[in-house]
Design a protein around this motif. Structure first.
Motif, short mmCIF file in Angstrom:
data_model
loop_
_atom_site.label_atom_id
_atom_site.label_comp_id
_atom_site.label_asym_id
_atom_site.label_seq_id
_atom_site.Cartn_x
_atom_site.Cartn_y
_atom_site.Cartn_z
N THR A 44 0.83 -1.21 0.00
CA THR A 44 0.00 0.00 0.00
C THR A 44 0.86 1.26 0.00
O THR A 44 0.62 2.21 -0.75
CB THR A 44 -0.93 0.00 1.22
OG1 THR A 44 -1.77 -1.15 1.18
CG2 THR A 44 -1.80 1.25 1.23
N LYS A 46 -0.92 -1.27 -9.76
CA LYS A 46 -1.04 -2.17 -8.60
C LYS A 46 0.15 -3.12 -8.46
O LYS A 46 0.32 -3.76 -7.42
CB LYS A 46 -2.33 -2.99 -8.70
CG LYS A 46 -3.62 -2.19 -8.55
CD LYS A 46 -4.81 -3.10 -8.33
CE LYS A 46 -5.04 -4.03 -9.50
NZ LYS A 46 -6.24 -4.87 -9.31
N LEU A 103 -4.70 -7.12 -4.43
CA LEU A 103 -3.58 -6.24 -4.11
C LEU A 103 -2.62 -6.08 -5.29
O LEU A 103 -1.69 -5.27 -5.22
CB LEU A 103 -2.82 -6.77 -2.89
CG LEU A 103 -3.60 -6.78 -1.58
CD1 LEU A 103 -2.77 -7.42 -0.48
CD2 LEU A 103 -3.99 -5.36 -1.19
#
Length: 546
Positions: free
Chosen positions: A59, A101, A140
């Motif tokens: 993240t 991503k 993710l």
């Protein structure tokens, strides 16, 4: 092939083939404490080396790594792979790096000939498996495994050889070469081929290895291209992406950081402070920063930059730059600036969408000196992952080990203590005189009390006599053990030979033996087994039966 340990995920039991790192005797206290997440080290790194920490890192990294950086990275990789045989999975990986991503996990290694010691494979497979484990979490994003080639190193003597069956095969160019090793021409490496073929034999797997060496280290023009070809051939189908940081487009990203190092000396300041903090906690410091942590680099040249009166000079050359000239040169020719061991990690994290660095104990020890330095440059510090370690045993070696009644923990004893333990175990007489020493000590305690009650001046004589008699018992114990070793000579010889085959020169197998010894016997199944058995999220030294 198989593995003779069984354990639940993320944990291993030493009695059935996987020894915790702190039981091997080969890792520093710093690494043992890092792996166990000791509280005293918490300020020296960012996110923890587990799935939760890695996902948190994803993240953070995706928020700071820009699309412009991704485009530059993709363009450079496509250029560097231009002359290699296309592998669909690698092409897809490079495409994925354009996805906001996508992140990477990376390991770095010198350009050792033919991989050098076995642990090169363990590093590569560690990042391949880690990327695969994390990529399963689709929401993710994908994770791409990357091998960073240390093409800018100039320690030729560290990489110009490898050992096969105990024989050192060494590259000895006719003329002296210098500068960054990745740019070295591979001329002269063809001289190794006959010796390699003689050592490996002529069967199918051996022929493949000889052809691989020739295709990589003889037919490729430079050591960097040879190493990329080698790694791509072995691991391209597993999705490994190989990158060479020696590229002008990548170095452009480094310009402001080069300036900070030369003009503000942030690395020297922050790494020195962190190193002192580690020393204060009684840890060994792996590296020490210099006031300037960059080399000046051209073909045939890689020399330190040092500050002098009126500007900067390049050691062992006539090159001199005023401050203004240096700033202009950094801006126009960043490819001439090469980071040292302190600055290279920052460069790596700057140009990759990276979340974790996988390395050995020595590498992670110096990475733990760098977090404040990263913070001072505004670069995100990665998660640090200790690479997998393994001891490979043939089925025959495993049977011998078990027949001798030895345990996994015994494997990591030094040879003499191991032999002594075995001799004591099989001897028909008692060779451990510890009970006698204990009894003697108790008797001398009584004598000391008696001396104290009569004349305290006798205490010194009593203590000296105790020391003398203990030395006599110790000497007798050693002589008894030596005599029993002679009596059980066959056992000693067999155990010594087995230990030498597993720990050549009494060092770790993974630090001396080349992969070709095992590949010649087991072929590509060696790589399949290692990828199946090595778990990058497991903390322990694996013992694998082939």
């Amino acid at each position: 092939m198989g593995v003779f340990y069984l354990y639940p995920i993320n944990y291993c039991y030493m009695e059935i083939g996987c020894l915790p790192f702190n039981k091997t005797g080969v890792f520093s206290s710093l690494m043992e404490d890092y792996v166990s997440q000791a509280a005293g080290l918490r300020s020296f790194y960012g996110n923890s080396p587990d799935v939760a920490g890695l996902n948190a890192q994803r993240t953070l990294k995706k928020a700071v790594y820009t699309q412009a950086q991704r485009t530059v990275l993709q363009d450079v990789l496509r250029e560097q792979y231009r002359d290699l045989k296309a592998v669909d999975v690698v092409e897809r990986q490079i495409e994925l790096l354009g996805d906001p991503k996508t992140t990477t996990v990376v390991t770095g290694h010198q350009l050792n000939l033919f991989s050098g010691p076995l642990y090169f494979l363990y590093k590569i497979i560690s990042v391949i498996n880690l990327a695969e484990a994390l990529s399963d979490q689709k929401t993710l994003g994908a994770v791409v495994p990357v091998y960073w080639m240390a093409t800018e190193d100039h320690d030729f003597e560290e990489i110009n050889f490898f050992k096969v069956n105990g024989v050192k095969l060494q590259w000895t160019p006719k003329h002296k070469i210098s500068g960054p090793v990745g740019r070295y021409a591979t001329k002269g490496l063809e001289a190794i081929l006959p010796a390699l073929e003689a050592l490996l034999g002529t069967h199918k797997n051996a022929q493949y290895l000889v052809e691989l060496f020739e295709d990589a280290y003889v037919k490729q023009p430079t050591l960097a291209k040879a190493t990329r070809y080698f790694a791509h051939t072995l691991f391209g189908d597993k999705g490994l992406v190989v990158i060479d940081g020696d590229h002008p487009a990548l170095k452009k990203m480094l310009i402001p950081h080069i300036e900070k190092d030369l003009f503000e000396q942030l690395a020297f300041k922050h790494v020195s402070q962190t190193a002192q903090s580690l020393l204060d906690k009684n840890y060994h410091v792996q590296v020490n920063p210099r006031p300037i942590n960059y080399f000046y680099m051209e073909d045939g040249l890689r020399e330190r930059i040092v500050a002098v009166e009126g500007g900067f000079e390049v050691l062992n050359t006539k090159k001199f730059f005023t401050p203004l000239e240096m700033k202009a040169h950094i801006a126009s020719n960043p490819e001439n600036f090469s980071p040292n061991v302190i600055a290279r990690p920052l460069y790596q994290e700057l140009i990759l969408p990276n979340i974790a660095y996988t390395g050995g104990g020595g590498e992670l020890a110096y990475w733990l000196e760098l977090k404040d330095y990263f913070d001072s440059h505004g670069v995100l510090f990665p998660v640090l992952m200790l690479r997998n370690s393994a001891l490979l045993m043939s089925e025959k070696q495993l049977k011998k080990w078990r027949k001798m009644g030895l345990t996994t923990e015994d494997l990591f004893l030094k040879r003499d203590p191991l032999i002594n333990k075995k001799i004591r175990a099989i001897s028909n007489i008692e060779l451990d005189l510890s009970p006698l020493r204990d009894q003697l000590h108790k008797q001398f305690i009584s004598l000391q009390q008696l001396a104290q009650e009569t004349d305290a001046s006798f205490l010194g004589a009593v203590q000296a006599q105790e020391v003398k008699q203990l030395k006599g018992i110790n000497s007798l114990e050693k002589k008894l053990l030596l005599a029993q070793k002679r009596k059980l000579k066959d056992q000693v010889v067999r155990l010594s030979q087995l230990h030498e085959s597993l720990f050549p020169g009494q060092s770790l197998q993974e630090r001396s033996t080349n992969f070709s010894e095992f590949y010649a016997q087991y072929g590509s199944q060696l790589l399949h087994t290692l990828q199946k058995e090595l778990d990058p999220l497991k903390n322990g030294f694996s013992v694998i039966s082939l």
